[in-house]
Design a protein around this motif. Structure first.
Motif, PDB file in Angstrom:
ATOM      1  N   VAL A   1       0.920  -1.082   0.027  1.00  0.00           N
ATOM      2  CA  VAL A   1       0.260  -0.016  -0.104  1.00  0.00           C
ATOM      3  C   VAL A   1       0.824   1.361   0.025  1.00  0.00           C
ATOM      4  N   THR A   2       0.794   2.046  -0.994  1.00  0.00           N
ATOM      5  CA  THR A   2       1.484   3.265  -1.032  1.00  0.00           C
ATOM      6  C   THR A   2       0.986   4.266  -0.190  1.00  0.00           C
ATOM      7  N   MET A   3       1.310   4.967   0.575  1.00  0.00           N
ATOM      8  CA  MET A   3       0.906   6.138   1.353  1.00  0.00           C
ATOM      9  C   MET A   3       0.348   7.389   0.093  1.00  0.00           C
ATOM     10  N   ALA A   4      -0.684   7.630   0.113  1.00  0.00           N
ATOM     11  CA  ALA A   4      -1.288   8.478  -0.398  1.00  0.00           C
ATOM     12  C   ALA A   4      -0.492   9.970  -0.173  1.00  0.00           C
ATOM     13  N   ALA A   5      -0.366  11.001  -1.009  1.00  0.00           N
ATOM     14  CA  ALA A   5       0.391  12.041  -0.634  1.00  0.00           C
ATOM     15  C   ALA A   5      -0.494  12.854   0.349  1.00  0.00           C
ATOM     16  N   SER A   6       0.006  13.585   1.292  1.00  0.00           N
ATOM     17  CA  SER A   6      -0.822  14.061   2.339  1.00  0.00           C
ATOM     18  C   SER A   6       0.059  15.310   2.771  1.00  0.00           C
ATOM     19  N   SER A   7      -0.832  16.194   3.391  1.00  0.00           N
ATOM     20  CA  SER A   7      -0.267  17.395   4.174  1.00  0.00           C
ATOM     21  C   SER A   7      -0.171  17.129   5.500  1.00  0.00           C
ATOM     22  N   ARG A   8      -0.090  15.742   6.140  1.00  0.00           N
ATOM     23  CA  ARG A   8       0.162  15.489   7.343  1.00  0.00           C
ATOM     24  C   ARG A   8       1.328  16.170   7.797  1.00  0.00           C
ATOM     25  N   VAL A   9       1.589  16.639   8.865  1.00  0.00           N
ATOM     26  CA  VAL A   9       2.832  17.094   9.605  1.00  0.00           C
ATOM     27  C   VAL A   9       3.104  16.563  10.910  1.00  0.00           C
ATOM     28  N   MET A  10       4.505  16.760  11.048  1.00  0.00           N
ATOM     29  CA  MET A  10       5.014  15.846  12.544  1.00  0.00           C
ATOM     30  C   MET A  10       6.015  16.747  13.151  1.00  0.00           C
ATOM     31  N   ARG A  11       6.296  16.463  13.995  1.00  0.00           N
ATOM     32  CA  ARG A  11       7.606  16.857  14.850  1.00  0.00           C
ATOM     33  C   ARG A  11       8.910  16.377  14.416  1.00  0.00           C
ATOM     34  N   ALA A  12       9.721  17.052  14.110  1.00  0.00           N
ATOM     35  CA  ALA A  12      11.287  16.667  13.697  1.00  0.00           C
ATOM     36  C   ALA A  12      12.298  17.606  13.990  1.00  0.00           C
ATOM     37  N   VAL A  13      13.580  16.810  14.260  1.00  0.00           N
ATOM     38  CA  VAL A  13      14.521  17.824  14.588  1.00  0.00           C
ATOM     39  C   VAL A  13      15.267  18.364  13.185  1.00  0.00           C
ATOM     40  N   ARG A  14      15.525  19.434  13.075  1.00  0.00           N
ATOM     41  CA  ARG A  14      16.221  19.783  11.560  1.00  0.00           C
ATOM     42  C   ARG A  14      17.404  20.625  12.071  1.00  0.00           C
ATOM     43  N   VAL A  15      18.424  20.394  11.070  1.00  0.00           N
ATOM     44  CA  VAL A  15      19.521  21.163  11.168  1.00  0.00           C
ATOM     45  C   VAL A  15      19.932  22.039  10.072  1.00  0.00           C
ATOM     46  N   PHE A  16      19.888  23.319  10.103  1.00  0.00           N
ATOM     47  CA  PHE A  16      20.046  24.245   8.900  1.00  0.00           C
ATOM     48  C   PHE A  16      21.420  24.641   8.668  1.00  0.00           C
ATOM     49  N   GLU A  17      22.331  24.442   9.588  1.00  0.00           N
ATOM     50  CA  GLU A  17      23.851  24.836   9.526  1.00  0.00           C
ATOM     51  C   GLU A  17      24.482  23.944  10.457  1.00  0.00           C
ATOM     52  N   PHE A  18      25.631  23.756  10.050  1.00  0.00           N
ATOM     53  CA  PHE A  18      26.521  22.898  10.940  1.00  0.00           C
ATOM     54  C   PHE A  18      27.040  23.723  12.282  1.00  0.00           C
ATOM     55  N   GLY A  19      27.332  23.074  13.181  1.00  0.00           N
ATOM     56  CA  GLY A  19      27.796  23.799  14.584  1.00  0.00           C
ATOM     57  C   GLY A  19      27.541  23.040  15.760  1.00  0.00           C
ATOM     58  N   GLY A  20      27.270  23.891  16.847  1.00  0.00           N
ATOM     59  CA  GLY A  20      27.068  23.110  18.174  1.00  0.00           C
ATOM     60  C   GLY A  20      25.790  22.414  18.357  1.00  0.00           C
ATOM     61  N   PRO A  21      25.427  22.151  19.773  1.00  0.00           N
ATOM     62  CA  PRO A  21      24.236  21.538  19.812  1.00  0.00           C
ATOM     63  C   PRO A  21      23.025  22.495  19.435  1.00  0.00           C
ATOM     64  N   GLU A  22      23.462  23.669  19.760  1.00  0.00           N
ATOM     65  CA  GLU A  22      22.288  24.762  19.516  1.00  0.00           C
ATOM     66  C   GLU A  22      21.696  24.869  18.258  1.00  0.00           C
TER      67      GLU A  22
ATOM     68  N   THR B   1      32.371  18.432  11.137  1.00  0.00           N
ATOM     69  CA  THR B   1      33.781  17.905  11.305  1.00  0.00           C
ATOM     70  C   THR B   1      33.953  16.638  10.532  1.00  0.00           C
ATOM     71  N   TYR B   2      32.686  15.744  10.151  1.00  0.00           N
ATOM     72  CA  TYR B   2      32.773  14.329   9.956  1.00  0.00           C
ATOM     73  C   TYR B   2      33.178  14.347   8.426  1.00  0.00           C
ATOM     74  N   ALA B   3      33.687  13.340   7.840  1.00  0.00           N
ATOM     75  CA  ALA B   3      34.129  13.154   6.533  1.00  0.00           C
ATOM     76  C   ALA B   3      32.970  13.176   5.572  1.00  0.00           C
ATOM     77  N   ARG B   4      31.646  12.623   6.096  1.00  0.00           N
ATOM     78  CA  ARG B   4      30.457  12.918   5.490  1.00  0.00           C
ATOM     79  C   ARG B   4      29.474  13.899   5.967  1.00  0.00           C
ATOM     80  N   LYS B   5      29.285  14.715   4.760  1.00  0.00           N
ATOM     81  CA  LYS B   5      28.320  15.886   5.237  1.00  0.00           C
ATOM     82  C   LYS B   5      27.130  15.967   4.579  1.00  0.00           C
ATOM     83  N   PRO B   6      25.812  15.605   5.327  1.00  0.00           N
ATOM     84  CA  PRO B   6      24.640  15.623   4.456  1.00  0.00           C
ATOM     85  C   PRO B   6      24.150  16.860   4.063  1.00  0.00           C
ATOM     86  N   ALA B   7      23.487  17.180   2.951  1.00  0.00           N
ATOM     87  CA  ALA B   7      22.913  18.131   2.462  1.00  0.00           C
ATOM     88  C   ALA B   7      22.113  18.829   3.486  1.00  0.00           C
TER      89      ALA B   7
END
Length: 331
Positions: free
Chosen positions: A1-22, A60-66
């Motif tokens: 069963v493929t999930m139908a495209a939806s506008s459901r939202v969730m809580r998630a942690v996002r990183v917009f720039e590399f840096g400290g825990p903040e 600082t890690y060799a692999r950097k995600p986009a």
């Protein structure tokens, strides 16, 4: 069963720039991802926190995600939906994974179906989140890279964290003599309860001498090393002839004398779960699921944090005085 495209939202942690825990930002309007071909959508109940995630976040890690991205790989939860061609799982199945496509610090995560495994009823979701990276890494270090054999001795250098406890349990079950180090009395007790024959406090100035007294002139066959930038030079002095150091963790540089490897024909091998083949991952999963069934594989959960405290979790995993099990985020 493929999930139908939806506008459901969730809580998630996002990183917009590399840096400290903040830079870890908890957002409540992130779109729930949709599983594509050969992928599954997991409703996340718990997600493991690994030191490597702090290195990636810092840049600082060799692999950097986009950027932006959601960290996290060790997820446990319940299948919410499946993409095309997925036959191994169905909605409602309890599962764990060692790698996600969309990131595990979130209420829902997409993962490739071949990176997802059934979570046995013997384990709860917190324990399920402690399975993926730690146990697969420990098994890979011991057997796929370290060629460990029953009757050999292994020193788990930094044994009270997730990978260390996994290595102690697996090595003990497979017939090795297990020595472990920890930084606190509590940590030493934890590793003794989870497979180590003897424990040493690596904050004791004389602990290397104590290990040598224990192993005798023969030395130790294998060392599973969590902090090679501090310990690698000493490790080479502890090895037996043809001994091998498995480098699982490192936080910087170290100076060693290569002559120390020549005198014993010893070796230093890096371990990276990211480079495991499909066959190697399947071998790990089979061995670990057998261990759960047999009863000797029991993940030890340490510190637990709600998603709101993710920055604190990242601080603590690097700066805490001593680990006692796997750190997890609870959702």
């Amino acid at each position: 069963v493929t999930m139908a495209a939806s506008s459901r939202v969730m809580r998630a942690v996002r990183v917009f720039e590399f840096g400290g825990p903040e830079v870890l930002k908890l957002q409540s309007d992130v779109l729930v991802p949709i599983p594509k071909e050969n992928q599954v959508l997991i409703k996340v109940h718990a997600c493991g926190v690994n030191p490597v995630e702090t290195y990636i976040r810092s840049g600082t890690y060799a692999r950097k995600p986009a950027l932006p991205y959601t960290p996290g790989s060790d997820v446990s939860g319940v299948i919410e939906g499946v993409g095309e061609h997925v036959t191994a799982f169905k909605k409602g199945d309890r599962v764990f994974t060692l790698e996600t496509v969309s990131g595990g610090y979130a209420e829902y995560a997409v993962a490739a179906a071949n990176r997802v495994f059934p979570l046995p009823d013997k384990l709860d979701f917190r324990q399920g989140a402690a399975l993926g990276v730690p146990y697969f890494t420990a098994y890979r270090a011991l057997f796929q890279k370290g060629c460990a054999k029953a009757g050999e001795s292994v020193l788990v250098h930094g044994a009270s964290g997730g990978v260390g406890l996994a290595a102690c349990q697996i090595a003990r079950a497979c017939g090795l003599k297990v020595l472990g180090t920890a930084g606190t009395e509590e940590g030493m007790n934890v590793i003794l309860r989870n497979g180590a024959h003897q424990a040493f406090n690596h904050r004791d100035p004389n602990y290397i001498e104590r290990i040598k007294e224990c192993t005798g002139p023969g030395g130790v066959n294998i060392i599973i090393e969590m902090l090679s930038n501090v310990n690698l030079d000493a490790d080479l002095q502890l090895l037996a002839h043809a001994g091998r150091v498995m480098v699982v963790g490192c936080r910087g540089r170290i100076e060693i004398n290569p002559r120390d490897t020549m005198s014993k024909e010893s070796s230093i091998t890096g371990v990276s779960l990211f480079l495991a083949t499909e066959e190697e991952r399947h071998e790990c999963a089979t061995a670990l699921l057998d261990g759960i069934e047999a009863g000797w594989l029991k993940p030890i959960v340490g510190s637990e944090y709600p998603l709101e405290k993710v920055a604190k979790a990242h601080e603590d995993i690097i700066c805490s005085s001593g680990a006692q099990g796997k750190m997890v985020l609870l959702l």
